[in-house]
Each structure stands twice: as structure tokens, then as C-alpha cells.
Design a protein around this motif. Structure first.
Motif, PDB file in Angstrom:
ATOM      1  N   VAL A  87      10.255  -7.516  -8.919  1.00  0.00           N
ATOM      2  CA  VAL A  87       9.672  -7.340  -7.587  1.00  0.00           C
ATOM      3  C   VAL A  87      10.428  -8.194  -6.584  1.00  0.00           C
ATOM      4  O   VAL A  87      11.090  -9.180  -6.943  1.00  0.00           O
ATOM      5  N   GLU A  88      10.320  -7.812  -5.317  1.00  0.00           N
ATOM      6  CA  GLU A  88      10.803  -8.627  -4.212  1.00  0.00           C
ATOM      7  C   GLU A  88       9.625  -9.381  -3.605  1.00  0.00           C
ATOM      8  O   GLU A  88       8.462  -8.995  -3.795  1.00  0.00           O
ATOM      9  N   ILE A  92       4.667  -8.826  -2.424  1.00  0.00           N
ATOM     10  CA  ILE A  92       3.599  -9.769  -2.756  1.00  0.00           C
ATOM     11  C   ILE A  92       2.840 -10.160  -1.496  1.00  0.00           C
ATOM     12  O   ILE A  92       3.448 -10.509  -0.480  1.00  0.00           O
ATOM     13  N   LEU A  93       1.524 -10.111  -1.578  1.00  0.00           N
ATOM     14  CA  LEU A  93       0.680 -10.622  -0.500  1.00  0.00           C
ATOM     15  C   LEU A  93      -0.247 -11.677  -1.086  1.00  0.00           C
ATOM     16  O   LEU A  93      -0.940 -11.418  -2.061  1.00  0.00           O
ATOM     17  N   ASP A 226       4.302   3.734  -7.276  1.00  0.00           N
ATOM     18  CA  ASP A 226       3.348   3.958  -6.188  1.00  0.00           C
ATOM     19  C   ASP A 226       1.897   3.952  -6.659  1.00  0.00           C
ATOM     20  O   ASP A 226       0.979   3.944  -5.837  1.00  0.00           O
ATOM     21  N   HIS A 227       1.690   3.959  -7.959  1.00  0.00           N
ATOM     22  CA  HIS A 227       0.333   4.006  -8.510  1.00  0.00           C
ATOM     23  C   HIS A 227      -0.201   2.624  -8.927  1.00  0.00           C
ATOM     24  O   HIS A 227      -1.393   2.490  -9.169  1.00  0.00           O
ATOM     25  N   VAL A 228       0.686   1.644  -9.031  1.00  0.00           N
ATOM     26  CA  VAL A 228       0.356   0.402  -9.750  1.00  0.00           C
ATOM     27  C   VAL A 228       0.126  -0.772  -8.803  1.00  0.00           C
ATOM     28  O   VAL A 228       0.897  -0.996  -7.865  1.00  0.00           O
ATOM     29  N   LYS A 253       4.687   0.201  -0.737  1.00  0.00           N
ATOM     30  CA  LYS A 253       4.759  -0.493   0.557  1.00  0.00           C
ATOM     31  C   LYS A 253       3.557  -0.168   1.435  1.00  0.00           C
ATOM     32  O   LYS A 253       3.126  -1.005   2.241  1.00  0.00           O
ATOM     33  N   HIS A 254       3.012   1.034   1.294  1.00  0.00           N
ATOM     34  CA  HIS A 254       1.865   1.412   2.113  1.00  0.00           C
ATOM     35  C   HIS A 254       0.644   0.576   1.733  1.00  0.00           C
ATOM     36  O   HIS A 254      -0.141   0.175   2.610  1.00  0.00           O
ATOM     37  N   ILE A 255       0.469   0.319   0.439  1.00  0.00           N
ATOM     38  CA  ILE A 255      -0.646  -0.516  -0.002  1.00  0.00           C
ATOM     39  C   ILE A 255      -0.509  -1.919   0.571  1.00  0.00           C
ATOM     40  O   ILE A 255      -1.457  -2.472   1.148  1.00  0.00           O
TER      41      ILE A 255
END
Length: 403
Positions: A87-88, A92-93, A226-228, A253-255
């Protein structure tokens, strides 16, 4: 008087914390209360993380970025990459604990009335997060007899309805200690793709996997980005529950951008907590090895000792530091309260978490408790002795308690 919301009435009590008043009263009576009800380790937070607090020299504590400090996110991304989770830092949020990460994920991924499938027993607070976001949990039963392994895909598929929008697992599992295999995750991948669902995985305990088994993250699954969504927290990894720092991780990215809107509304995750967490990521391998070996020692002693008590059974957990334990009692809620109110052995008693709160159906887990082997072995020995002696005199024990 105005009525509270339906949500307020539907929110469940925490089976982990609801017996606190009885524990406090027991302490007032002079009893030592050995707490196995909550995952609060007695292992020390990394010293250099504590030192970061001592050296915090800001003249004021300002707001931070809503998505979390870049320096921490970059360090966390490298930590994940070291664990083969590619991941980049922008994936991460940072959140106020894993709890906020789950609530934010539910709010963004599901509409009111949408259904999410969760193998039960499951972490008690998942129900609260679901009620708070108007998401409907559809449980799928796992069983103590087979160690709470994932139900078959055919059984999972029977639960899917037009309202189903996701599957949620905890790996390694709280409360059961079960570890999902790569093969099971691959089967979930196929199911998620077939029905166009989200796959959410709470992976807070991934550092603690035993007996030569290996943790596999849902983030490793191919062609399903896109599901995870992965949920994480530093609370248990670094024995820093009170800093309240978690994260949502997704390549969708949308999430992430949508969750950021909620992050902006709550302004920012804790600044001091992020300072501690960033320092903790740099913990030397020796610290993590020592912590791991200590939990392994506690598990090996405690689970084996429990299984020597007549009528008691616990599977050997493959991960985390919890287990569900079947007791020879009719009602574990009553037994747990009775232990605090009416029982002591050599001046001590034990606080357990009734399993009823880890199931969504009222008639499940009535003779089970969740235990957290987060205390030193001497305390665990004392706890086992208390439980053994309590079962000898408990008035509502089942015949299995004899002998």
C-alpha cells in the motif's frame, strides 16, 4: 419528557464492561478482582514511545490533518509493506481507534438497512457499530467444537440476500482466537466477486499468530482491490490501548476520500496519540519478540489449565489473546455476576465476559465466556484456581461440573 431515539433503545450493553459495577463493589469488599474480561494487556508500552510523550515540546497542541499525520502514515505504509501488504500512505486514513475506523467504514460503505454477514461469535462492539449506523448484521454460526472455523461457502451463500452488501471478518479473531487460512480467504474472495460485495477485515491482532501458522491479510488477495477494506489499530500491538489510534486501509480511492469527509467533520485524530504510535512503529524486533513469546507462554499455560477443569472446554487459539470457553453452567451471565457478588477464593475472584454479548441470537453462547489471557502467568494461575473452586460450589452448575 422527550423520548430518546430508537437507536438509543436498541444499542446493546457491552458484555465486556457491563459487570464493572459488580467488580467495583467486590474491590470495595476487599477482594482482588482478576480481570479476564477485557483485552487490556499488562505488558509495558515500548519505552521509546513513552519517551516521545516526555519529549513532546510543542508550546500548544494544535489540530492535525484530518487524514492523520503524513509522517505517521508513511511510516505505517512501510510497516505494512514489510508484511507483504503493498500500500501507499495515501491508502491509509488514521482514525480515533479501531472503533472509529469500523464506524466510518460502515457509514461510507452501507446504506441504512443494508446487510453485512459476520461469522459469530464476533466482537461484541460490532453490534453497537451496526446499530449506530443502521446496518443489519446477518450472523453465520461458527462452533466451538471445530475451533470456530469459517463456515462453508455454501452456508455463507445461503445468508446472502438482495440487501447483502458485505462480509466482515476478524483475523485473527476476537473473541475466538481463530485464524483464517489463505484458502478460506480465497474462497471469500470468490464469493465477494460473485455477489459484488465488500470484504472488511479487522486485523488488529495480526502480530500474534502461533504454532507455526501464518497470518494472511485480505489486502494480499489479487484483483479485488476495490472490494477490500482493512481495519487496524496500535492498541494491542504495542500495548497502548489508551492512545486511541487506528486506521482504515484500502486501495479503493473512493472509499478513502469519502471516509475523509467524516474525518474532516470530526476534525482530526489525536495528535499525542499519533506521536506515540509513530514512535512505537520503530519498536526493535527484540521488543516484539519478547511480547510475542510472553503471550505464547500465557496461552499455553492458561488454555491447557482451563481444559483440566472438569466440564470446561476451550479450543487452543491460533492467534490474538482471547478464547471462548464452554463452562458447565446453565447461564454464564448469571455465573459471571455470581463470581463477583458472592464468590472468593483466597481473597480473589475473577471477572469474565459472558459470551451472550458476542452472539446476535439470544439463545447462543449461554454456557460460554470469553477470556483474555493478557495477565502474567501468576495471575492466570490464581484465576484458574478461582474458576475451578467456583464451579465446585456454584448452585446452578450442570452435571458436567461433578467430579
Amino acid at each position: 419528557m422527550p423520548k430518546i431515539s430508537n437507536r438509543g433503545d436498541l444499542l446493546p450493553e457491552s458484555s465486556i464492561r457491563k459487570l464493572v459495577p459488580y467488580a467495583e463493589k467486590a474491590r470495595e469488599q476487599g477482594k482482588k478482582v482478576i480481570q479476564l474480561n477485557i483485552g487490556q494487556p499488562d505488558i509495558k508500552t515500548p519505552p521509546h514511545a513513552i519517551e516521545r510523550i516526555r519529549n513532546f515540546n510543542f508550546e500548544l497542541i494544535p489540530y492535525g490533518q484530518s487524514y492523520g499525520n503524513d509522517s505517521y502514515r508513511k511510516k505505517l505504509a512501510q510497516y505494512y509493506r514489510n508484511r507483504k501488504i503493498d500500500v501507499e500512505y495515501t491508502d491509509i486514513l488514521i482514525t480515533t481507534g479501531g472503533s472509529e475506523a469500523i464506524s466510518f467504514t460502515f457509514m461510507i460503505c452501507f446504506n441504512p438497512g443494508d446487510e453485512i454477514i459476520i461469522p459469530e461469535p464476533f466482537y461484541a462492539n460490532y453490534r453497537s457499530f451496526a446499530v449506530g449506523t443502521d446496518v443489519v448484521i446477518k450472523p453465520i454460526a461458527s462452533h466451538i467444537e471445530d475451533g470456530f472455523q469459517l463456515p462453508s461457502i455454501s452456508e455463507l451463500e445461503k445468508v446472502i440476500s438482495p440487501k447483502t452488501k458485505g462480509i466482515f471478518i476478524c483475523n485473527p479473531n476476537n473473541p475466538t482466537g481463530y485464524l483464517y487460512s489463505r484458502e478460506e480467504l480465497e474462497q471469500l474472495r470468490e464469493l465477494v466477486l460473485k455477489h459484488d460485495l465488500y470484504l472488511i477485515s479487522d486485523e488488529v491482532y495480526k502480530e500474534f499468530v502461533y504454532d507455526g501458522f501464518q497470518h494472511h491479510s485480505v489486502m494480499e488477495l489479487p484483483d479485488i482491490e476495490d472490494h477490500v477494506i482493512m481495519i487496524d489499530s496500535v492498541s494491542k500491538r504495542f500495548s497502548a490501548c489508551g492512545i486511541r489510534i487506528g486506521s482504515v486501509v484500502s486501495r479503493n480511492k473512493h472509499i478513502i476520500s469519502s471516509i475523509l469527509k467524516l474525518g474532516m467533520a470530526r476534525l482530526c485524530p489525536p495528535i499525542l496519540g499519533q506521536e506515540v504510535a509513530e514512535a512505537a512503529v520503530d519498536s526493535p524486533p527484540e521488543y516484539m519478540e519478547e511480547v510475542y513469546n510472553e503471550y505464547l507462554r500465557r496461552r499455553n499455560y492458561f488454555i491447557n489449565a482451563l481444559n483440566e477443569i472438569p466440564g470446561v472446554y476451550s479450543p487452543m487459539p491460533r492467534g490474538a489473546f482471547y478464547s471462548m470457553v464452554r463452562l458447565p453452567v446453565e447461564d454464564s451471565d448469571h455465573f459471571c455476576q455470581w463470581m463477583l457478588e458472592e464468590f472468593e477464593y483466597n481473597g480473589s475472584t475473577v471477572m469474565l465476559a459472558p459470551a451472550s454479548g458476542f452472539y446476535s441470537s439470544d439463545d447462543s453462547g449461554k454456557n460460554e465466556v470469553r477470556v483474555a489471557y493478557v495477565l502474567n502467568v501468576e495471575d492466570l494461575k490464581e484465576a484458574v484456581a478461582c474458576i475451578r473452586e467456583a464451579l465446585k460450589v456454584y448452585p446452578h452448575r450442570t452435571p458436567d461440573a461433578e467430579g
